[in-house]
Design an enzyme around this catalytic site. Structure first.
Site, PDB file in Angstrom:
ATOM      1  N   GLU A  49       0.812  -1.219   0.000  1.00  0.00           N
ATOM      2  CA  GLU A  49       0.000   0.000   0.000  1.00  0.00           C
ATOM      3  C   GLU A  49       0.848   1.275   0.000  1.00  0.00           C
ATOM      4  O   GLU A  49       0.504   2.260   0.635  1.00  0.00           O
ATOM      5  CB  GLU A  49      -1.004   0.008   1.153  1.00  0.00           C
ATOM      6  CG  GLU A  49      -2.167  -0.928   0.923  1.00  0.00           C
ATOM      7  CD  GLU A  49      -3.426  -0.527   1.682  1.00  0.00           C
ATOM      8  OE1 GLU A  49      -3.617   0.669   1.959  1.00  0.00           O
ATOM      9  OE2 GLU A  49      -4.231  -1.428   1.988  1.00  0.00           O
ATOM     10  N   HIS A 289      -2.161  -0.779   9.999  1.00  0.00           N
ATOM     11  CA  HIS A 289      -1.687  -2.151  10.230  1.00  0.00           C
ATOM     12  C   HIS A 289      -0.472  -2.102  11.155  1.00  0.00           C
ATOM     13  O   HIS A 289       0.241  -1.096  11.216  1.00  0.00           O
ATOM     14  CB  HIS A 289      -1.286  -2.832   8.923  1.00  0.00           C
ATOM     15  CG  HIS A 289      -2.444  -3.204   8.057  1.00  0.00           C
ATOM     16  ND1 HIS A 289      -2.699  -4.497   7.673  1.00  0.00           N
ATOM     17  CD2 HIS A 289      -3.419  -2.448   7.491  1.00  0.00           C
ATOM     18  CE1 HIS A 289      -3.775  -4.524   6.898  1.00  0.00           C
ATOM     19  NE2 HIS A 289      -4.225  -3.292   6.782  1.00  0.00           N
TER      20      HIS A 289
END
Length: 440
Positions: A49, A289
């Site tokens: 990402e 995350h």
């Protein structure tokens, strides 16, 4: 290679949540991540990402003294978001873009535009060949009604097949690359890091592990420090919304460090750490995350500690069971895709009939103005339904291909188990080589 050979490999993995204009405090988080990676000096840093190539270029310049080798994997409209930074020279790199990756009309989910993929880089470390993979699978937006489950299972199967194919390949290299022989050496160690968007007991995760034989660092490590149950999205993280965790109050574990050794070597995870809702120095988190930091040890002459495989009916084999589950899920997804393609096909037919009727009305002079007004939206209906039909036909064919592969492998796995444990490796290896020959 010396008998007492030992290789120590420190690995970092993080889904960076780097969506331009949407992710909070992106620039600050990227800057602090670069500072941390320089300070820790891992052997490999594998990131997901990183959607902005400007963020990658910023990290590349910032990390250049510590990580002289880097690569950004480009695919799709937006990009794969995958990149790697290495202290060691990258000998080769390639990538595989997943065939199925969501739906283009689900614009608010964006996965289809990203070109989700798996990237591979090959490193030579102390005489060993390391195949390091970084990947990001399709997101799970609704666990109770997961319309992307078949796609994620198909991606897990493609990922497993790609790893196995690259592991066993013999690639012919040009002489000017400096190879001492016409073929490159097969991998000794396999490492897979990434955001699988799969819980440990989910079908796709079990399929990947069973087919490739990869070990989960969290389950295998001797020393774990981090979030409870190894979760990589936790409620303590200020960027995580509770509704994203669903019925999992402690968090979810969807990011992994997986590994295995071949060629008679033995690999173990000495330590595994995760961040716990903030960066390792108690600052704001790097992402929504949690980061994974693993120390892997590869050594020669592994201890013979693995139990012999049991020999029983095919139905009791974990591999056979998970292959059957995957086949059923993909088959269901294929039926759904065909249903949507059929509905869209009927819509196209209806639209064409309406167009013919409107042409007749306009030509005859009856309600000419109304016919002309309805012409444009009807053309839009035909074109939209036609695109919808073609997309779902392509989806159905891709799922049919995956189902056929799973059915073939399932039959071979049953045959291998019926013949006995001694015959399983050779039989399944022959199947994989046969599949690659058919593709070529």
């Amino acid at each position: 290679m010396k008998p007492n050979f030992t290789l120590r490999l420190r690995v970092f993995n993080l889904n960076c949540w780097g969506i331009p204009y949407l992710s909070k405090h992106r620039a600050d988080r990227v800057k602090r991540l670069g500072d941390f990676l320089n300070m820790e000096s891992f052997d490999l840093a594998l990131l997901e990402e990183v959607w902005s190539e400007q963020d990658f270029q910023y990290l590349r310049q910032k990390l250049l003294p510590t990580y002289p080798a880097a690569h950004y994997f480009r695919s799709g409209i937006i990009g794969s978001g995958l990149c790697v930074f290495s202290k060691h020279p990258i000998q080769e790199f390639t990538q595989h873009v997943f065939t199925l990756n969501g739906y283009p009309y689900m614009i608010h989910h964006c996965d289809w535009f990203c070109g989700k993929a798996v990237g591979l880089l090959v490193l030579h470390l102390s005489g060993l060949v390391l195949n390091a993979y970084v990947t990001h699978l399709h997101a799970e937006y609704n666990r109770q009604k997961d319309i992307y489950l078949a796609h994620r299972v198909a991606q897990a199967w493609e990922l497993a097949q790609f790893i196995q194919a690259e592991l066993m390949r013999e690639e012919f290299l040009p002489h000017h690359l400096g190879s001492s022989s016409h073929t490159s050496k097969k991998a000794d160690v396999v490492l897979l890091c990434g955001d699988l968007n799969l819980h440990p007991k989910d079908l796709g995760c079990r399929l990947l592990k069973e087919w490739t034989g990869l070990h989960d660092a969290y389950l295998e490590t001797r020393d774990f420090k981090g979030s409870e149950e190894g979760c990589t999205m936790v409620p303590k993280n200020c960027y995580v919304k509770q509704q994203e965790l669903g019925p999992f109050p402690l968090g979810i574990r969807i990011d992994y460090v997986l590994y295995k050794a071949v060629s008679g070597l033995y690999i173990s995870c000495k330590t595994l750490k995760t961040t716990t809702g903030h960066d390792p120095y108690s600052g704001p988190p790097f992402s929504d995350h949690e980061a994974l930091m693993a120390t892997l040890c590869v050594r020669h002459s592994p201890p013979q500690h693995n139990p012999s495989p049991t020999h029983g009916p095919a139905e009791s084999s974990p591999l056979t069971s998970v292959l059957r589950e995957a086949w059923a899920e993909v088959d269901q997804g294929m039926a759904q895709a065909r249903w949507w393609a059929t509905v869209a096909g009927y819509a196209v037919g209806l639209g064409l009939l309406l167009l013919a009727l409107l042409c007749a009305l306009a030509a005859g002079g009856w309600i000419r103005e109304a016919a002309l007004l309805l012409w444009t939206p009807n053309v839009g209906l035909v074109l939209g339904a036609g695109a919808f039909h073609l997309f779902h036909m392509q989806e159905a064919k891709s799922l049919c291909k995956t189902r056929t592969e799973l059915q073939h492998v399932l039959g071979r796995a049953r045959e291998a188990q019926d013949l006995g444990p001694e015959s399983q490796p050779a039989l399944l290896l022959g199947q994989q080589e046969g599949d690659r020959a058919e593709e070529q």
